[in-house]
Design a protein around this motif. Structure first.
Motif, PDB file in Angstrom:
ATOM      1  N   ASP A 210      28.012 -23.260  69.808  1.00  0.00           N
ATOM      2  CA  ASP A 210      27.604 -22.072  70.552  1.00  0.00           C
ATOM      3  C   ASP A 210      26.860 -22.429  71.838  1.00  0.00           C
ATOM      4  O   ASP A 210      26.869 -21.665  72.808  1.00  0.00           O
ATOM      5  N   SER A 211      26.236 -23.593  71.859  1.00  0.00           N
ATOM      6  CA  SER A 211      25.487 -24.013  73.045  1.00  0.00           C
ATOM      7  C   SER A 211      26.404 -24.520  74.157  1.00  0.00           C
ATOM      8  O   SER A 211      25.974 -24.670  75.304  1.00  0.00           O
ATOM      9  N   VAL A 212      27.663 -24.788  73.822  1.00  0.00           N
ATOM     10  CA  VAL A 212      28.599 -25.356  74.798  1.00  0.00           C
ATOM     11  C   VAL A 212      29.697 -24.359  75.190  1.00  0.00           C
ATOM     12  O   VAL A 212      30.074 -24.269  76.358  1.00  0.00           O
ATOM     13  N   TYR A 213      30.195 -23.618  74.205  1.00  0.00           N
ATOM     14  CA  TYR A 213      31.340 -22.745  74.438  1.00  0.00           C
ATOM     15  C   TYR A 213      30.948 -21.269  74.290  1.00  0.00           C
ATOM     16  O   TYR A 213      29.929 -20.942  73.682  1.00  0.00           O
ATOM     17  N   LYS A 214      31.814 -20.424  74.825  1.00  0.00           N
ATOM     18  CA  LYS A 214      31.670 -18.983  74.623  1.00  0.00           C
ATOM     19  C   LYS A 214      32.405 -18.648  73.323  1.00  0.00           C
ATOM     20  O   LYS A 214      33.616 -18.424  73.315  1.00  0.00           O
ATOM     21  N   CYS A 215      31.666 -18.655  72.205  1.00  0.00           N
ATOM     22  CA  CYS A 215      32.280 -18.580  70.884  1.00  0.00           C
ATOM     23  C   CYS A 215      32.083 -17.241  70.194  1.00  0.00           C
ATOM     24  O   CYS A 215      31.079 -16.553  70.396  1.00  0.00           O
ATOM     25  N   LYS A 216      33.069 -16.900  69.381  1.00  0.00           N
ATOM     26  CA  LYS A 216      32.906 -15.862  68.364  1.00  0.00           C
ATOM     27  C   LYS A 216      33.268 -16.534  67.050  1.00  0.00           C
ATOM     28  O   LYS A 216      34.331 -17.151  66.919  1.00  0.00           O
ATOM     29  N   PHE A 217      32.373 -16.442  66.063  1.00  0.00           N
ATOM     30  CA  PHE A 217      32.590 -17.087  64.774  1.00  0.00           C
ATOM     31  C   PHE A 217      33.025 -16.056  63.746  1.00  0.00           C
ATOM     32  O   PHE A 217      32.376 -15.017  63.575  1.00  0.00           O
ATOM     33  N   LEU A 218      34.122 -16.348  63.078  1.00  0.00           N
ATOM     34  CA  LEU A 218      34.680 -15.458  62.066  1.00  0.00           C
ATOM     35  C   LEU A 218      34.525 -16.116  60.700  1.00  0.00           C
ATOM     36  O   LEU A 218      35.098 -17.167  60.445  1.00  0.00           O
ATOM     37  N   PHE A 219      33.718 -15.500  59.816  1.00  0.00           N
ATOM     38  CA  PHE A 219      33.487 -16.046  58.481  1.00  0.00           C
ATOM     39  C   PHE A 219      34.485 -15.423  57.508  1.00  0.00           C
ATOM     40  O   PHE A 219      34.582 -14.196  57.401  1.00  0.00           O
ATOM     41  N   LEU A 244      33.384 -11.491  57.406  1.00  0.00           N
ATOM     42  CA  LEU A 244      34.332 -10.742  56.584  1.00  0.00           C
ATOM     43  C   LEU A 244      34.505 -11.371  55.203  1.00  0.00           C
ATOM     44  O   LEU A 244      35.483 -11.091  54.508  1.00  0.00           O
ATOM     45  N   ILE A 245      33.575 -12.216  54.812  1.00  0.00           N
ATOM     46  CA  ILE A 245      33.683 -12.853  53.493  1.00  0.00           C
ATOM     47  C   ILE A 245      33.604 -11.785  52.400  1.00  0.00           C
ATOM     48  O   ILE A 245      32.682 -10.973  52.355  1.00  0.00           O
ATOM     49  N   GLY A 246      34.609 -11.771  51.551  1.00  0.00           N
ATOM     50  CA  GLY A 246      34.674 -10.796  50.473  1.00  0.00           C
ATOM     51  C   GLY A 246      35.186  -9.433  50.877  1.00  0.00           C
ATOM     52  O   GLY A 246      35.202  -8.513  50.061  1.00  0.00           O
ATOM     53  N   LYS A 247      35.631  -9.296  52.135  1.00  0.00           N
ATOM     54  CA  LYS A 247      36.020  -7.974  52.639  1.00  0.00           C
ATOM     55  C   LYS A 247      37.505  -7.861  52.987  1.00  0.00           C
ATOM     56  O   LYS A 247      37.951  -6.806  53.430  1.00  0.00           O
ATOM     57  N   THR A 248      38.271  -8.939  52.824  1.00  0.00           N
ATOM     58  CA  THR A 248      39.683  -8.901  53.208  1.00  0.00           C
ATOM     59  C   THR A 248      40.563  -9.413  52.075  1.00  0.00           C
ATOM     60  O   THR A 248      40.142 -10.236  51.261  1.00  0.00           O
ATOM     61  N   SER A 249      41.779  -8.921  52.041  1.00  0.00           N
ATOM     62  CA  SER A 249      42.772  -9.455  51.097  1.00  0.00           C
ATOM     63  C   SER A 249      43.257 -10.806  51.603  1.00  0.00           C
ATOM     64  O   SER A 249      42.998 -11.194  52.750  1.00  0.00           O
TER      65      SER A 249
END
Length: 358
Positions: A210-219, A244-249
């Protein structure tokens, strides 16, 4: 010709089995392939594959809270449904396949294929395949094909994500210009928690990126891993995370992984999904064999501790004792440092960004 495949393994093995089903379907004339699976997630993975006629759920073919009588009646009903289809071939993919073999024997299939050349298995199966511990799970099960006089199969599993699910994943992620979406699976199956790189290491890794790139993290992960998503969310800025842990099929998860620019996980089924949908990624291997379990495509790289036995598919004795005593992660995982994973991820991301800009 009718073939019934008894497939009670998990999602990861179901993905690497797809090319074998494709080979059967493409090389056998007028073949119908049915499959019995162990749970809904595996059912849903196979349902994306058009080469299968019917899919039945064995382990959960009844309500989870139903009593023993209902469970028994449900399985009897499934048995008679299958017996009436009169299968020419019965194939068990399990490596401890006595129970499954008896099921095939009772179904009346004349040709029964299984793994493990034991005296008991030789009484149940008509064709037995020797188990070779030095083979990848895919190569081992590919030994099924010569029985059908098939000499070649596709070597790369692929999962086709429907357009509707692609649109769903895009709407969830809401990616902005120049943003890199990194999928994270910090967990593993609830019976394989010893394969998890420490959650604090994942947190430090994401802070470094996150300190280097423009990130979005998807769990991503299952309902049994919700606590990991909550812990990880406390270690990085909330605005940068989609938990989204536990929230998707499993199919929604597959679509989301496909839309990620990069995917980082332990040695899990989601690693194989990333491999099958073509997403670049990095898999952190601990006490599991890189020979038996490595992803089948080159887009997912492996990180492992070369000082440990990379053929061993379990914890060594010392680490096993510590894990049982106080859940200390095995040294093959803890010796993979945050700096090492950060450096390898940056290398891959730099290459990815460069290719995107050219």
């Amino acid at each position: 010709m009718r073939i019934l495949i008894m497939f009670l393994s998990g999602v990861g093995n179901s993905i690497i089995f797809l090319p074998i089903i494709e080979a059967l379907k493409n090389n056998l004339k007028d073949v119908e392939i049915d499959i019995v699976v162990g749970n809904k997630a595996v059912h849903d993975i196979f349902q994306t594959f058009t080469n299968i006629n019917s899919i039945y759920i064995y382990s959960h073919a009844y309500p989870k809270r139903s009593n023993l009588l209902n469970k028994t009646l449900s399985r009897i009903n499934l048995f008679w449904k299958l017996k009436n289809k009169k299968y020419n071939y019965f194939l068990s993919t399990s490596l401890s396949s006595v129970k499954e073999g008896l099921f095939g024997l009772l179904l009346g299939s004349k040709s029964r294929i299984g793994f493990g050349q034991t005296k008991l298995n030789s009484l149940i199966y008509t064709n037995l395949i020797e188990i070779n511990s030095s083979q990848h799970e895919f190569d081992l099960r590919k030994n099924i094909l010569p029985i059908f006089k098939i000499n070649k199969s596709p070597d790369i599993p692929t999962i086709d994500v429907p357009k509707k699910l692609d649109e769903y994943a895009t709407s969830i992620l809401k990616k902005t210009s120049g943003q890199i979406v990194i999928g994270i699976h910090p967990g593993s199956h609830e019976t394989l928690t010893h394969k998890r790189w420490p959650i604090q290491n994942f947190g430090l890794l994401l802070q470094n990126l996150d300190s280097v790139y423009k990130c979005k993290f998807l769990f991503l992960g299952s309902a049994t891993e919700i606590d990991l998503g909550e812990k990880l969310g406390q270690l990085v800025p909330e605005s940068n995370c989609v938990n989204l842990i536990g929230k998707t099929s499993i199919i929604e998860t597959t679509a989301l992984i496909k839309q990620c620019d990069f995917f980082i996980s332990n040695d899990t089924a989601l690693m194989h999904i990333a491999s099958a949908v073509g997403t670049q990624g990095l898999a952190i291997f601990g006490p599991s064999s890189i020979i038996k379990n490595h992803p089948l495509t080159s887009n997912v790289q492996m990180l492992y501790n070369s000082d440990c036995d990379t053929q061993l598919n379990q914890m060594c004795n010392d680490c096993n004792k510590k894990f049982i005593h106080d859940k200390t992660p095995p040294s093959c995982l803890t010796n993979i440092t945050v700096n090492t994973v950060t450096a390898e991820t940056k290398k891959s991301l730099s290459s990815l960004i460069e290719n995107t800009n050219t």
